[in-house]
Write an enzyme that holds these catalytic residues in place. Structure first.
Site, PDB file in Angstrom:
ATOM      1  N   GLU A  75     -39.613  56.970  23.385  1.00  0.00           N
ATOM      2  CA  GLU A  75     -39.411  55.561  23.736  1.00  0.00           C
ATOM      3  C   GLU A  75     -39.388  54.683  22.489  1.00  0.00           C
ATOM      4  OE1 GLU A  75     -41.955  54.183  26.872  1.00  0.00           O
ATOM      5  OE2 GLU A  75     -41.106  55.603  28.315  1.00  0.00           O
ATOM      6  N   TYR A  90     -38.613  55.318  36.199  1.00  0.00           N
ATOM      7  CA  TYR A  90     -39.681  55.389  37.196  1.00  0.00           C
ATOM      8  C   TYR A  90     -39.254  54.657  38.460  1.00  0.00           C
ATOM      9  CZ  TYR A  90     -42.907  57.107  33.618  1.00  0.00           C
ATOM     10  OH  TYR A  90     -43.526  57.864  32.655  1.00  0.00           O
ATOM     11  N   GLU A 127     -39.415  61.820  31.710  1.00  0.00           N
ATOM     12  CA  GLU A 127     -40.386  60.985  32.419  1.00  0.00           C
ATOM     13  C   GLU A 127     -39.717  60.442  33.671  1.00  0.00           C
ATOM     14  OE1 GLU A 127     -42.727  58.074  30.296  1.00  0.00           O
ATOM     15  OE2 GLU A 127     -42.772  59.287  28.456  1.00  0.00           O
TER      16      GLU A 127
END
Length: 508
Positions: A188, A254, A311
């Site tokens: 990130e 997410y 992720e």
């Protein structure tokens, strides 16, 4: 024909969903690494969740708790990402080796401001991977680390000759080098990993990866830090400037029903509208992979570079009364459906998605396991991983679906989505999820190219209310059970699928 040809033409509550599975039309291998996991130094994931230390009263193997270890082994975990996440770009690996009393203590600035004692370091992580029989995926520090630090870490872990780092590894009790394939060059870097522009990170990646060396014939799979959600410019710049120097490019997304900063929503106390929004946003992963993949195709038409979704998962507000920096959330049948949706999407894009890693393994976000002292429970998400493990390294086969719409407030998503694969022994597995919170369906599967069928079985994970979840008092409230399937004389499979369900069928 696409893997998931959806025609939402059936509207009635008792409509039949029709699936056509062409078992003799292969569509490429589903990499087992799609079923990867992620363990960050965050909250109680490592400490208490995985690591209790060799002196703990909780039964353990070299400090790793036995109950959690045994449960995780049943999932056939292929790969485990560590040490982060945001933690990776403030982690200095030399602080986590050698005698515990000499290991440097640090403040975990990203996750709760707690003291990290570094008792779980490189040796302990590699031991965990050996016990799980999975491959390690190390994420290196670009944000606050140096080229030399990253280079020496690879040397420490993988060099089999005489060198300062290899000698140091041997002094710390490990004679032979570890087997390591996957290495992430930063995490990130558009955010917690340095707040960089894509042009700047692309240049840094080119520099750092140069010194992530292959020792003794080893061939590292180098993963560049990729985009946040729909930052397509990031993917464009990275592929243009550094695509030939990477093996994988990450993507993070997410599933959040609310707003990331103003309130994500509760893991258990949610409305029917929030249920629907969560599942609809899970479907967004399909669009993200498609669009990032199209950009990657311009620079890599052979699809050599893998899209690494390292992720993914649900992210809700923390449970009341817990440390906000620990990201502890409960896990319900809704999470199970989100996981199934993602697996079906990853399968559909198996030519580009080489790996995925759910966030995270224990006690954090969409976890497999929740612990409290010496107690532990398996979550509904754990059970989906267990039911879907039959697809690991199997050959995806052609599947088409005709299903009704699941409609709320003039919005609609397909009520059912599905996937199918055939394993090395020729056994066919079909997995599907039913998303409607009220109405079930009758499913008819037309099997083609399968030959003689000798046995059919099915297992189902379902619940009778929206927020059904397992607790330490009721650990098996949401758990798989056998499900009845009828095989007709015409060779079709017919069965009922209740609302809010995940099913995997086995056809021999």
């Amino acid at each position: 024909m696409n893997n998931q040809l959806i025609k939402s033409t059936l509207k009635t509550k008792e409509a039949t969903t029709q699936l056509i599975v062409n078992a003799d039309l292969p569509r490429g291998k589903i990499s087992k690494h799609i079923y990867g996991h992620f363990a960050e130094h965050l909250g109680r994931c490592i400490y208490e969740g995985l690591w209790v230390g060799p002196e703990s009263h909780i039964p353990n193997t070299d400090g790793i708790r036995n109950d959690v270890l045994a449960a995780l082994k049943k999932l056939s975990i292929p790969v485990l990402r560590w040490p982060g996440g945001c933690f990776a770009d403030e982690y200095h690996w030399k602080d986590g080796i050698g005698p515990n009393e000499n290991r440097k203590r640090m403040v975990n600035t990203h996750w709760g401001g707690v003291v990290e004692n570094n008792h779980f370091g490189t040796h302990e992580f590699m031991r965990l991977c050996e016990l799980l029989e999975c491959e390690p995926y190390i994420c290196g520090n670009v944000g606050s680390g140096t080229v030399q630090e990253m280079s020496e870490w690879v040397e420490y872990m993988t060099f089999n000759g005489e060198s300062p780092m290899a000698n140091w590894r041997q002094e710390n009790g490990r004679t032979e080098p570890w087997s390591l394939t996957y290495f992430g060059v930063g995490n990130e870097n558009w955010g917690c990993g340095g707040n960089m522009r894509p042009e700047y990170y692309a240049d840094l990646y080119r520099r750092y990866q140069t010194y992530v060396r292959n020792y003794d014939g080893n061939q590292l799979y180098k993963i560049a830090g990729g985009a946040n959600i729909d930052d397509y410019k990031w993917t464009e710049v990275l592929m243009r400037e550094a695509g030939t120097m990477m093996d994988g490019l990450s993507l993070h997304y997410y599933t959040i029903p609310g707003d990331f900063w103003l309130g994500k929503g509760s893991a258990l106390d949610f409305t029917e509208d929030e249920w629907f929004i969560t599942l609809k946003r899970a479907y967004y992963m399909d669009e993200l992979i498609t669009k990032h993949g199209q950009i990657m195709d311009q620079y890599d038409p052979e699809k050599r570079v893998g899209l690494i979704v390292d992720e993914w998962g649900t992210w809700f507000d923390v449970e009341p009364g817990t440390n906000p920096g620990f990201l502890y959330q409960q896990n319900s049948i809704r999470d199970a459906l989100v996981a199934a949706i993602h697996f079906n999407i990853f399968h559909k894009h198996n030519d580009r998605v080489h790996m995925a890693n759910i966030a995270q393994m224990v006690n954090v976000l969409q976890a497999m396991i929740l612990t409290e002292g010496d107690q532990f429970i398996l979550t509904p998400t754990y059970h989906v991983f267990e039911m879907y493990r039959v697809h690991q390294d199997a050959e995806r086969v052609e599947l088409a679906a005709i299903t009704r719409d699941y409609v709320t407030k003039q919005e609609a998503i397909p009520a059912i989505n599905a996937t199918a694969s055939r394993d090395a022994e020729g056994v066919l597995h079909i997995s599907l999820c039913q998303l409607d919170h009220e109405n079930g369906d009758k499913v008819e599967i037309d099997l083609r190219g399968i030959g003689t069928i000798s046995e059919v079985s099915a297992r189902i994970l379902t619940a009778d209310h929206l927020n059904a979840h397992n607790t330490f008092e009721q650990p098996d409230l949401v758990s798989p059970r056998d499900h009845e399937v009828q095989l007709t004389e015409e060779g079709k499979l017919i069965f009922d699928v209740p609302a809010m369900s995940v099913i995997t069928l086995t056809v021999r």
